[in-house]
Design an enzyme around this catalytic site. Structure first.
Site, mmCIF file in Angstrom:
data_model
loop_
_atom_site.group_PDB
_atom_site.id
_atom_site.type_symbol
_atom_site.label_atom_id
_atom_site.label_comp_id
_atom_site.label_asym_id
_atom_site.label_seq_id
_atom_site.Cartn_x
_atom_site.Cartn_y
_atom_site.Cartn_z
ATOM 1 N N SER A 33 0.843 -1.333 -0.141
ATOM 2 C CA SER A 33 -0.063 -0.108 -0.011
ATOM 3 C C SER A 33 1.058 1.174 0.169
ATOM 4 C CB SER A 33 -0.786 0.176 1.182
ATOM 5 O OG SER A 33 -1.270 1.343 1.393
ATOM 6 N N TYR A 53 -2.533 -0.892 10.501
ATOM 7 C CA TYR A 53 -2.531 -1.130 9.168
ATOM 8 C C TYR A 53 -0.963 -0.473 8.431
ATOM 9 C CZ TYR A 53 -4.073 -1.139 4.030
ATOM 10 O OH TYR A 53 -4.011 -1.351 2.700
HETATM 11 C C1 BGC Z 1 -6.370 1.279 1.910
HETATM 12 C C2 BGC Z 1 -7.280 2.072 1.425
HETATM 13 C C3 BGC Z 1 -6.993 3.666 1.371
HETATM 14 C C4 BGC Z 1 -5.587 3.738 0.470
HETATM 15 C C5 BGC Z 1 -5.267 5.324 0.635
HETATM 16 C C6 BGC Z 1 -5.126 1.640 0.915
HETATM 17 O O1 BGC Z 1 -4.035 0.776 1.399
HETATM 18 O O2 BGC Z 1 -6.567 -0.132 1.998
HETATM 19 O O3 BGC Z 1 -8.300 1.997 2.618
HETATM 20 O O4 BGC Z 1 -8.177 4.372 0.764
HETATM 21 O O5 BGC Z 1 -4.838 3.026 1.042
HETATM 22 O O6 BGC Z 1 -5.175 5.848 1.722
#
Ligand code: BGC
Length: 266
Positions: free
Chosen positions: A152, A165
């Site tokens: 991400s 996360y």
């Molecule tokens: C997340 C999303 C988020 C995006 C940008 C991703 O890794 O799972 O929920 O919108 O990052 O922030």
């Protein structure tokens, strides 16, 4: 550009929806046999496998919890029993459980680290064991196996209210690069993809309605991405077209990781 993954076998974790489902479809369209892995959502995973088969491809849906060692080992065993080989792992399973740090429970912390980081390690470990045994399959691929870790933008962008996360994705970057350093001499290629805001179930609350307008301020390119745009990169990273790409992360984020708030500021 014609990419063929004919004769290759791909395992996509978290393949029942979102980026995983789009990637499973794209890998199958490029000719790979695909294992559509799911955790809770058996039905959409089975429907996707049926869709791939109806289009003339090879696919199976297999369940399991990637944070559990025994489940992961069974998943890879069943993959080999079904298709005989494994050439591509798309380690894609990922979850969010959001809360301010002061309110975050240990369960929320452990759940996200368990799937997003430990799960990625367990799947990579199983894939590496197979790749090392298998070696290069002459005429099939130049590499002895490919792993793509779905990360991400939050592997670099800190994210208040989402420390579990963001920490899991920061750790995943180091997992990916350390593994790549460790095994590249076996001709195993490991890379990452760091999507930004992609329209999927994980962020439905911020990609629709008024919330989307606030989100768009963070995306210089001015739109939310689609799962298929990430899937295209998955197919390329899985193919010999990217044979010299080793230990890299490809950001697919419309410029989100350029910190656009700093334009004319700071
Ligand atoms: C997340 C999303 C988020 C995006 C940008 C991703 O890794 O799972 O929920 O919108 O990052 O922030």
């Amino acid at each position: 550009m014609q990419i063929s993954l004919a004769q290759q076998v791909a395992l996509v974790t978290g393949g029942s929806s979102g980026i995983g489902a789009a990637s499973a479809r794209a890998l199958a369209a490029a000719g790979a046999a695909v294992v559509v892995h799911y955790n809770a959502q058996a039905e959409p995973a089975q429907a996707l496998a049926a869709e791939i088969k109806a289009a003339g491809g090879r696919a199976i849906a297999l369940g399991g919890d990637v944070s559990k060692e025994a489940d992961v080992e069974r998943l890879f065993e069943q993959t080999l029993e079904t298709f005989g080989y494994l050439d591509i792992l798309l380690a894609n399973s990922g979850i969010q459980q959001d809360a301010p740090a002061v309110d975050m429970t240990l369960e929320q912390w452990n759940a996200v680290i368990g799937v997003n980081l430990t799960g990625q390690f367990l799947c990579a470990r199983s894939a590496l064991r197979i790749f090392k045994r298998q070696g290069i399959r002459e005429g099939v691929s130049r590499a002895a196996g490919k792993i793509i870790h779905m990360s991400s933008v939050h592997q670099v962008i800190p994210w208040a209210g989402h420390v579990n996360y963001a920490t899991s994705k920061g750790g995943l970057d180091m997992l990916m690069r350390s593994l790549a350093q460790e095994v590249s001499h076996h001709k195993i290629r490991i890379n990452g993809i760091a999507p930004g805001a992609i329209r999927t179930a994980i962020n439905r609350d911020v990609t629709e309605g008024e919330a989307e307008q606030a989100l768009l301020k963070l995306i210089p390119y001015g739109r939310v991405g689609e799962a298929e745009e990430v899937a295209n990169a998955v197919v390329w990273l899985a193919s010999d077209m990217s044979d010299y790409v080793v230990g890299s992360t490809l950001f697919i984020d419309g410029g989100m990781s350029l910190y656009p708030e700093f334009r004319g500021n700071g």
